[in-house]
Design a protein around this motif. Structure first.
Motif, PDB file in Angstrom:
ATOM      1  N   LEU A   1     -90.451  13.918  -1.915  1.00 17.49           N
ATOM      2  CA  LEU A   1     -91.841  13.519  -2.140  1.00 17.49           C
ATOM      3  C   LEU A   1     -92.672  13.681  -0.878  1.00 17.49           C
ATOM      4  CD1 LEU A   1     -91.804  10.267  -4.333  1.00 17.49           C
ATOM      5  CD2 LEU A   1     -92.346  12.594  -5.036  1.00 17.49           C
TER       6      LEU A   1
ATOM      7  N   HIS B   1     -99.770  15.380  -1.110  1.00 17.49           N
ATOM      8  CA  HIS B   1    -100.386  14.377  -1.977  1.00 17.49           C
ATOM      9  C   HIS B   1    -101.884  14.320  -1.713  1.00 17.49           C
ATOM     10  CE1 HIS B   1     -96.466  12.866  -3.335  1.00 17.49           C
ATOM     11  NE2 HIS B   1     -96.080  13.158  -2.107  1.00 17.49           N
TER      12      HIS B   1
ATOM     13  N   SER C   1     -94.635  12.956  -9.948  1.00 14.68           N
ATOM     14  CA  SER C   1     -94.811  13.762  -8.733  1.00 14.68           C
ATOM     15  C   SER C   1     -93.689  14.790  -8.585  1.00 14.68           C
ATOM     16  CB  SER C   1     -94.842  12.855  -7.493  1.00 14.68           C
ATOM     17  OG  SER C   1     -95.822  11.858  -7.616  1.00 14.68           O
TER      18      SER C   1
ATOM     19  N   ASN D   1     -99.481  17.257  -5.510  1.00 10.42           N
ATOM     20  CA  ASN D   1     -99.617  16.141  -6.432  1.00 10.42           C
ATOM     21  C   ASN D   1    -100.995  15.528  -6.217  1.00 10.42           C
ATOM     22  OD1 ASN D   1     -98.960  13.829  -8.149  1.00 10.42           O
ATOM     23  ND2 ASN D   1     -98.764  12.689  -6.229  1.00 10.42           N
TER      24      ASN D   1
END
Length: 381
Positions: free
Chosen positions: A207, A213, A324, A336
């Protein structure tokens, strides 16, 4: 085990099948799990989304299956919480073995599935309720089962699925190898599979490392138009759009379609054939925007998703992680994006801190996605 290559335990036939898929070395979870399953151990394992969990159990089980001279007895049973995930697993199994497989799911014509079972598949993948139904009808017999896999096991012991999962587990022959896995293993999962060793893989920070992000602020009434502008500006090669509310899937789809944005909707109310058609179009690239809900897309593994777009922040952190993780898979990178109002931006900020993310605020300006300071500088000139 990491200094070794777990693929060395596999047959040359399987190695060649993997080579055809451009897979030459195991992922970390495969390196750890393949030897344990190969030894016949019962196992619960957790590994981040996108790390290769499906092949971690399929490869050693199918490797053993292909050494079995018996070709007409059910040996491997795999259960999953959704039709989409079951279908994916079945496809993955077919990619590495010529032994007969069958996809047995609820909501599909049972007559066709009975015909499939007459062909004596050795690997059955499906949803729990339909499999139990066919066991009760004595159409699926578990006497010769070697292994049973509970994929996305955290979902399978939720309230709505618990009874079916419990019943299936109770029907397994005593010496069946039990394997359970998910990206998130809770204490309740360990309690359900009491007495089975668990393996928690270290975070690979997918992630954080593989996914960028982004956040774009929008009032609730402006979200779909913001999504449309983002899709036009970013020219996503493959975008998966999430919303928590099932009724919003159709709403977003209708409004984007009205604006001539090619897209497709995947929601639980659709028939199985419609859902399969939607996924096939998205997977093949015929349509590059798919709108869906968490229930439909859990475990969805579609290669080369460039963007995940979240139209809200889910109440369950695990859903955010699973959403995600649809991008940035198999070593690739992805984006994301959360399109949220003031309240959701505060939620996102809390998740940023909790999950160790870096969230980059973005704005849409002159048909481009820009950082807010770029927007401000241009405004001041």
């Amino acid at each position: 085990m990491n200094e070794k290559n777990a693929f060395s335990l596999l047959s040359q036939e399987i190695i060649e099948k993997l080579s055809e898929q451009n897979i030459s070395k195991p992922s970390n979870v495969q390196n750890e799990v393949i030897p344990l399953i190969n030894e016949g151990k019962n196992l619960i394992f957790q590994s981040e989304t996108g790390t290769g969990k499906t092949y971690a159990y399929l490869l050693p089980l199918i490797n053993k299956l292909q050494q079995d001279s018996e070709t007409q007895k059910l040996r491997i049973l795999i259960v999953a919480p959704t039709f989409e995930l079951a279908s994916q697993i079945n496809t993955a199994a077919k990619a590495i073995t010529n032994r007969k497989t069958a996809l047995i799911i609820g909501g599909a014509p049972i007559k066709r599935q009975l015909e499939l079972l007459k062909e004596k598949p050795q690997i059955i993948t499906g949803t729990t309720a339909r499999i139990i139904e066919l066991i009760r009808l004595k159409k699926i017999k578990l006497n010769d089962l070697s292994a049973c896999i509970f994929d996305e096991c955290d979902r399978m012991i939720k309230k709505e699925a618990y009874d079916d999962t419990y019943e299936l587990k109770s029907l397994l022959p005593q010496n069946t190898q039990i394997i359970a896995l998910s990206a998130t293993i809770s204490p309740s999962v360990k309690k359900f599979f009491n007495g089975i060793d668990s393996l928690i893989m270290p975070d690979e920070d997918i992630l954080q490392k593989n996914i960028s992000h982004w956040a774009i602020f929008a009032e609730r009434r402006d979200k779909i138009e913001t999504l449309r502008k983002f899709l036009a500006a970013e020219k996503c090669t493959k975008a998966l759009v999430f919303t928590s509310r099932a009724d919003q899937v159709e709403n977003i789809y209708s409004k984007l379609s009205f604006k001539k944005v090619p897209c497709i909707a995947l929601h639980a109310k659709a028939k199985k054939q419609e859902r399969k058609a939607a996924i096939d179009k998205f997977r093949s690239g015929k349509i590059n925007v798919m709108i869906t809900s968490d229930l439909c897309a859990r475990g969805l593994d579609i290669p080369n998703i460039s963007h995940v777009i979240q139209m809200d922040i889910p109440s369950d952190d695990d859903f955010f992680i699973h959403r995600s993780g649809r991008t940035g898979r198999a070593g690739k990178t992805g984006i994301n994006l959360v399109i949220g109002d003031e309240f959701e931006m505060r939620q996102y900020a809390a998740l940023e801190k909790k999950l160790g993310l870096i969230v980059y605020p973005k704005e849409l300006y002159n048909g481009k996605v820009v950082a807010p300071q770029v927007f401000d500088e241009e405004e001041n000139n």
